[in-house]
Scaffold this motif. Sequence first.
Motif, short mmCIF file in Angstrom:
data_model
loop_
_atom_site.label_atom_id
_atom_site.label_comp_id
_atom_site.label_asym_id
_atom_site.label_seq_id
_atom_site.Cartn_x
_atom_site.Cartn_y
_atom_site.Cartn_z
N UNK A 19 1.03 -1.17 0.00
CA UNK A 19 0.04 -0.14 0.00
C UNK A 19 0.88 1.41 -0.19
N UNK A 20 1.92 1.28 0.89
CA UNK A 20 2.65 2.45 1.02
C UNK A 20 3.46 2.76 -0.43
N UNK A 21 4.02 1.79 -1.15
CA UNK A 21 4.62 1.85 -2.48
C UNK A 21 3.66 2.39 -3.43
N UNK A 22 2.41 1.84 -3.54
CA UNK A 22 1.48 2.27 -4.55
C UNK A 22 1.11 3.77 -4.20
N UNK A 23 0.95 3.91 -3.01
CA UNK A 23 0.74 5.52 -2.56
C UNK A 23 1.92 6.47 -2.87
N UNK A 31 -10.19 8.55 -3.37
CA UNK A 31 -10.71 8.05 -2.46
C UNK A 31 -12.24 7.89 -2.29
N UNK A 32 -12.69 6.56 -1.69
CA UNK A 32 -14.12 6.47 -1.91
C UNK A 32 -14.61 5.67 -0.71
N UNK A 52 -2.52 12.59 2.59
CA UNK A 52 -2.29 12.47 1.20
C UNK A 52 -1.86 13.92 0.57
N UNK A 53 -2.90 14.70 0.76
CA UNK A 53 -2.94 16.12 0.30
C UNK A 53 -1.50 17.01 0.78
N UNK A 54 -1.17 16.64 1.98
CA UNK A 54 -0.02 17.19 2.57
C UNK A 54 1.49 16.74 1.99
N UNK A 55 1.18 15.43 1.51
CA UNK A 55 2.24 14.61 0.96
C UNK A 55 2.42 15.29 -0.47
N UNK A 56 1.41 15.92 -1.11
CA UNK A 56 1.63 16.54 -2.46
C UNK A 56 1.04 15.88 -3.32
N UNK A 155 2.10 5.26 9.21
CA UNK A 155 2.96 4.67 8.09
C UNK A 155 3.22 5.52 7.19
N UNK A 156 2.37 6.43 6.84
CA UNK A 156 2.81 7.11 5.73
C UNK A 156 3.74 8.46 6.26
N UNK A 157 3.94 8.49 7.73
CA UNK A 157 4.71 9.61 8.09
C UNK A 157 3.92 10.82 8.24
N UNK A 158 2.69 10.51 8.37
CA UNK A 158 1.63 11.76 8.82
C UNK A 158 1.69 11.86 10.25
N UNK A 159 1.19 13.12 10.68
CA UNK A 159 1.09 13.47 11.97
C UNK A 159 -0.45 13.71 12.33
N UNK A 160 -1.07 13.58 13.44
CA UNK A 160 -2.34 14.08 13.62
C UNK A 160 -2.27 15.51 13.92
N UNK A 161 -3.31 16.16 13.23
CA UNK A 161 -3.44 17.53 13.81
C UNK A 161 -4.97 17.49 14.47
N UNK A 162 -5.53 18.71 14.77
CA UNK A 162 -6.91 18.67 15.13
C UNK A 162 -8.11 18.28 13.97
N UNK A 163 -7.81 18.72 12.95
CA UNK A 163 -8.57 18.33 11.72
C UNK A 163 -8.65 16.85 11.59
#
Length: 331
Positions: A19-23, A31-32, A52-56, A155-163
Amino acid sequence: MSSCATEPCAVPEAAWRRALKLIGQADEIALSCHVSPDGDALGSMLAVGFVLRSMGKRVVASFGDRQFAVPRLLRFLPGQDMLVPPKDYPAAPELMITFDSSTFERLGLLRDHTAAAREVIVVDHHLSNAGFGTVGLIDGTAAATAMLAEQLIYRLGGRLDRDIATCLYAGLVTDTGSFRHSSTTPAVHQMAARLVATGLRTDEIARELWDRSPFGYLKVLAAALDRVTLEDGLVWTYVTRVDRAAYGLPYAELEGIIDIVRRTDEAQVAVVLKEDDQGAWQVSIRSKGAVDVGAVSAALGGGGHHNAAGYTAHDTVEETMVKFRRELGKA
Ligand code: 5GP
Ligand code: MN
């Protein structure tokens, strides 16, 4: 924290890696989630969308309802600018990710897009998930798809923000019945703690989700409760289009009725038949333990979990209940 939101983790490491490779390789990600999205479906999808958006990545998100509208009680969720109606969704996405959809059919109008997608990552927590798609991030022991979405985010390296946390919390709190269902493990509370630590307002989310019904809801609820029936451990009722029309009440407002009907102490199984705008019956079923209503529902063409399930029926109320009792008797 362990590497997995639930122990033991049902998702093979190879599936996460794929999954990480495909992303990583994709420029645009579609997304659905399932039709008539609930908090878990929409919340999980939007939370991952933010990351995903923050990853560009270019992100589009949708669900396959004929009348495309976010249910009133989920309009407070951030990130809705990611949503497009099915007609604007890519016909053959390079990479698609589905959330909380246990079957291909539950994707509604987006089925053809899914069938035409090059790769489909399925993020879900339904035991019954048949495993459509090309990569399965599926854990039937997870209380909510939001738990798998949180893992994917880390696993994508993202962090939680309030949104992001607000979206995930909406999934976690709705699918666990406000942390009451048996699925509410320590891992669920630990996740909730991580989400609340971002500063989200649990009181405001609770008000949005449960305390903003229009007045007509009470009138329609009264009609439903007026004809509620108790028979041999089964409590059931129905709500018609005519009931709703009198108060201009949208179908989506009926979601909470089952939670009132299921309070009946004498009943182990609760059922609410809800007539949708097309005249079909959307059947909501709940069990208090012994009876696996997911299996009953699957036998009637639907699906779900041991304690919460549903299906669509096209018969009269009487015929629908005859068929339901027959399947329940076998369970
Ligand atoms: P609800 O009563 O909240 O609409 O649905 C409870 C659960 O039953 C959902 O979380 C979902 O897993 C399942 N479910 C409801 N309707 C359907 C349906 O038409 N098909 C399938 N496969 N599952 C359903
Ligand atoms: Mn769910």
